[in-house]
Design a protein around this motif. Structure first.
Motif, PDB file in Angstrom:
ATOM      1  N   TYR A 212      41.283  39.571  36.963  1.00  0.00           N
ATOM      2  CA  TYR A 212      42.723  39.776  37.067  1.00  0.00           C
ATOM      3  C   TYR A 212      43.343  39.876  35.694  1.00  0.00           C
ATOM      4  O   TYR A 212      42.793  39.400  34.702  1.00  0.00           O
ATOM      5  CB  TYR A 212      43.387  38.604  37.811  1.00  0.00           C
ATOM      6  CG  TYR A 212      43.070  38.537  39.269  1.00  0.00           C
ATOM      7  CD1 TYR A 212      43.820  39.250  40.194  1.00  0.00           C
ATOM      8  CD2 TYR A 212      42.030  37.748  39.730  1.00  0.00           C
ATOM      9  CE1 TYR A 212      43.525  39.188  41.546  1.00  0.00           C
ATOM     10  CE2 TYR A 212      41.732  37.685  41.085  1.00  0.00           C
ATOM     11  CZ  TYR A 212      42.487  38.409  41.978  1.00  0.00           C
ATOM     12  OH  TYR A 212      42.188  38.340  43.304  1.00  0.00           O
ATOM     13  N   ARG A 213      44.534  40.471  35.663  1.00  0.00           N
ATOM     14  CA  ARG A 213      45.373  40.504  34.465  1.00  0.00           C
ATOM     15  C   ARG A 213      46.767  40.087  34.903  1.00  0.00           C
ATOM     16  O   ARG A 213      47.289  40.594  35.896  1.00  0.00           O
ATOM     17  CB  ARG A 213      45.424  41.895  33.852  1.00  0.00           C
ATOM     18  CG  ARG A 213      46.269  41.954  32.608  1.00  0.00           C
ATOM     19  CD  ARG A 213      46.300  43.372  32.035  1.00  0.00           C
ATOM     20  NE  ARG A 213      47.189  43.438  30.908  1.00  0.00           N
ATOM     21  CZ  ARG A 213      48.501  43.584  30.991  1.00  0.00           C
ATOM     22  NH1 ARG A 213      49.084  43.683  32.158  1.00  0.00           N
ATOM     23  NH2 ARG A 213      49.227  43.625  29.907  1.00  0.00           N
ATOM     24  N   CYS A 214      47.364  39.165  34.178  1.00  0.00           N
ATOM     25  CA  CYS A 214      48.704  38.685  34.494  1.00  0.00           C
ATOM     26  C   CYS A 214      49.727  39.692  33.971  1.00  0.00           C
ATOM     27  O   CYS A 214      49.714  40.031  32.787  1.00  0.00           O
ATOM     28  CB  CYS A 214      48.938  37.309  33.874  1.00  0.00           C
ATOM     29  SG  CYS A 214      50.594  36.650  34.194  1.00  0.00           S
TER      30      CYS A 214
ATOM     31  N   CYS B 227      48.367  32.738  37.430  1.00  0.00           N
ATOM     32  CA  CYS B 227      47.777  32.870  36.098  1.00  0.00           C
ATOM     33  C   CYS B 227      47.473  31.485  35.535  1.00  0.00           C
ATOM     34  O   CYS B 227      48.337  30.600  35.563  1.00  0.00           O
ATOM     35  CB  CYS B 227      48.757  33.601  35.184  1.00  0.00           C
ATOM     36  SG  CYS B 227      48.240  33.666  33.453  1.00  0.00           S
TER      37      CYS B 227
ATOM     38  N   ALA C  23      49.604  38.345  39.155  1.00  0.00           N
ATOM     39  CA  ALA C  23      48.268  38.850  38.823  1.00  0.00           C
ATOM     40  C   ALA C  23      48.024  40.201  39.479  1.00  0.00           C
ATOM     41  O   ALA C  23      48.446  40.448  40.606  1.00  0.00           O
ATOM     42  CB  ALA C  23      47.201  37.853  39.268  1.00  0.00           C
TER      43      ALA C  23
ATOM     44  N   GLU D 282      43.982  37.756  30.731  1.00  0.00           N
ATOM     45  CA  GLU D 282      42.940  38.254  31.607  1.00  0.00           C
ATOM     46  C   GLU D 282      42.070  37.080  32.022  1.00  0.00           C
ATOM     47  O   GLU D 282      41.714  36.243  31.193  1.00  0.00           O
ATOM     48  CB  GLU D 282      42.123  39.336  30.909  1.00  0.00           C
ATOM     49  CG  GLU D 282      42.957  40.580  30.639  1.00  0.00           C
ATOM     50  CD  GLU D 282      42.155  41.736  30.096  1.00  0.00           C
ATOM     51  OE1 GLU D 282      40.913  41.623  29.989  1.00  0.00           O
ATOM     52  OE2 GLU D 282      42.777  42.760  29.784  1.00  0.00           O
TER      53      GLU D 282
END
Length: 64
Positions: free
Chosen positions: A6-8, A30, A38, A14
């Motif tokens: 995931y990336r916030c 996150c 996310a 990440e």
């Protein structure tokens, strides 16, 4: 449970998370900022091709 990357969207962090298939992305928090922003990332995964594995590495017993 599968491991997803995931990336916030809030802070750009990440991270990876073990998540049930039924869990929506909006519920993933996150670990850096705690926001529930996310987005799932596409990642590459490693595979072992036939040429890179020796027969001995795959064998359960003596190789004829």
């Amino acid at each position: 449970m599968p491991l997803y990357a995931y990336r916030c969207r809030a802070c750009g962090a990440e991270f990876e998370e073990l998540v049930r298939f039924s869990t929506p992305d909006e519920e993933i928090a996150c670990p850096r900022c705690g926001q529930r922003a996310a987005e799932k990332r596409l990642t590459a995964f490693a595979t072992l091709g036939r040429e890179s594995i020796s027969r001995r590495a795959l064998a359960c017993g003596p190789i004829p």
